[in-house]
Design a protein around this motif. Structure first.
Motif, PDB file in Angstrom:
ATOM      1  N   ALA A  50      33.712  31.780  39.298  1.00  0.00           N
ATOM      2  CA  ALA A  50      34.783  31.897  40.280  1.00  0.00           C
ATOM      3  C   ALA A  50      35.305  30.503  40.585  1.00  0.00           C
ATOM      4  CB  ALA A  50      34.277  32.549  41.560  1.00  0.00           C
ATOM      5  N   GLU A  97      35.926  35.389  33.168  1.00  0.00           N
ATOM      6  CA  GLU A  97      34.769  35.942  32.471  1.00  0.00           C
ATOM      7  C   GLU A  97      34.879  35.576  31.000  1.00  0.00           C
ATOM      8  OE1 GLU A  97      32.452  40.130  31.424  1.00  0.00           O
ATOM      9  OE2 GLU A  97      34.281  40.192  32.635  1.00  0.00           O
ATOM     10  N   GLN A 120      40.873  37.389  36.580  1.00  0.00           N
ATOM     11  CA  GLN A 120      41.180  38.226  37.733  1.00  0.00           C
ATOM     12  C   GLN A 120      41.534  37.333  38.906  1.00  0.00           C
ATOM     13  OE1 GLN A 120      37.653  40.715  38.202  1.00  0.00           O
ATOM     14  NE2 GLN A 120      38.790  42.395  37.277  1.00  0.00           N
ATOM     15  N   TRP A 129      38.866  34.516  39.057  1.00  0.00           N
ATOM     16  CA  TRP A 129      37.604  34.799  38.406  1.00  0.00           C
ATOM     17  C   TRP A 129      37.831  34.777  36.906  1.00  0.00           C
ATOM     18  CZ3 TRP A 129      36.456  39.836  41.585  1.00  0.00           C
ATOM     19  CH2 TRP A 129      36.325  39.507  42.940  1.00  0.00           C
ATOM     20  N   SER A 162      32.765  40.664  44.884  1.00  0.00           N
ATOM     21  CA  SER A 162      32.210  39.470  44.279  1.00  0.00           C
ATOM     22  C   SER A 162      32.526  39.496  42.798  1.00  0.00           C
ATOM     23  CB  SER A 162      30.699  39.448  44.484  1.00  0.00           C
ATOM     24  OG  SER A 162      30.398  39.468  45.859  1.00  0.00           O
ATOM     25  N   PRO A 163      32.619  38.322  42.185  1.00  0.00           N
ATOM     26  CA  PRO A 163      32.880  38.298  40.746  1.00  0.00           C
ATOM     27  C   PRO A 163      31.789  39.049  39.990  1.00  0.00           C
ATOM     28  CG  PRO A 163      33.075  36.099  41.678  1.00  0.00           C
ATOM     29  CD  PRO A 163      32.527  36.986  42.751  1.00  0.00           C
ATOM     30  N   VAL A 187      30.528  35.102  34.237  1.00  0.00           N
ATOM     31  CA  VAL A 187      31.639  34.978  35.179  1.00  0.00           C
ATOM     32  C   VAL A 187      31.504  33.706  36.012  1.00  0.00           C
ATOM     33  CG1 VAL A 187      32.832  36.060  37.123  1.00  0.00           C
ATOM     34  CG2 VAL A 187      31.837  37.480  35.339  1.00  0.00           C
TER      35      VAL A 187
END
Length: 131
Positions: free
Chosen positions: A42, A49, A62, A47, A31-32, A40
């Motif tokens: 998604a 941040e 990511q 993802w 999970s993020p 964060v």
């Protein structure tokens, strides 16, 4: 009969083991999570941040949990607070980080992030509330 009891006992052990796993256990890439102390979001499998450090805003990316190299990425931040609105260019800053000087990204503001991925066609956008 012994074989059936053995199979049932094994199934019971598996069931108890599965029941003791935490509810937030991730079975895929995960999970993020905020790896840099930010917020964060998604967007699909991407993802983002957002980390605010004074006048500098860092955006880490990511792809489903794997760092996305920032060298070929570009983007912009739009910072809004009340009626005020300002845009800032995001630039690669090594690793999976994009960075911008954005003095308006303060508590109570909203930051819209738009990133163009390495293929120069795909765009990922999301918003963050600075708390």
């Amino acid at each position: 009969m012994k074989k059936i009891l053995s199979i049932l006992a094994g199934a019971a052990v598996l069931a108890v083991g599965a029941a003791t796993l935490p509810a937030n256990t991730a079975f895929a890439h995960g999970s993020p999570t905020a790896n840099h102390g930010g917020v964060v979001q998604a967007v699909g499998e991407t993802w983002l941040e957002l980390v605010v450090k004074g006048d500098t805003v860092e955006l880490y990316l990511q792809d489903d949990g794997d760092d996305m190299p920032s060298a070929d990425l570009s983007g912009k931040l739009t910072v809004m607070k009340g009626a005020a609105k300002a845009e800032f260019a995001l630039k690669p800053a090594g690793g999976n980080k994009l960075e911008a000087k954005a003095p308006g990204a303060v508590k109570g503001s909203k930051v819209l992030a738009s990133v163009t991925l390495a293929d120069k066609k795909t765009k990922v956008s999301t918003s963050f509330d600075i708390k």
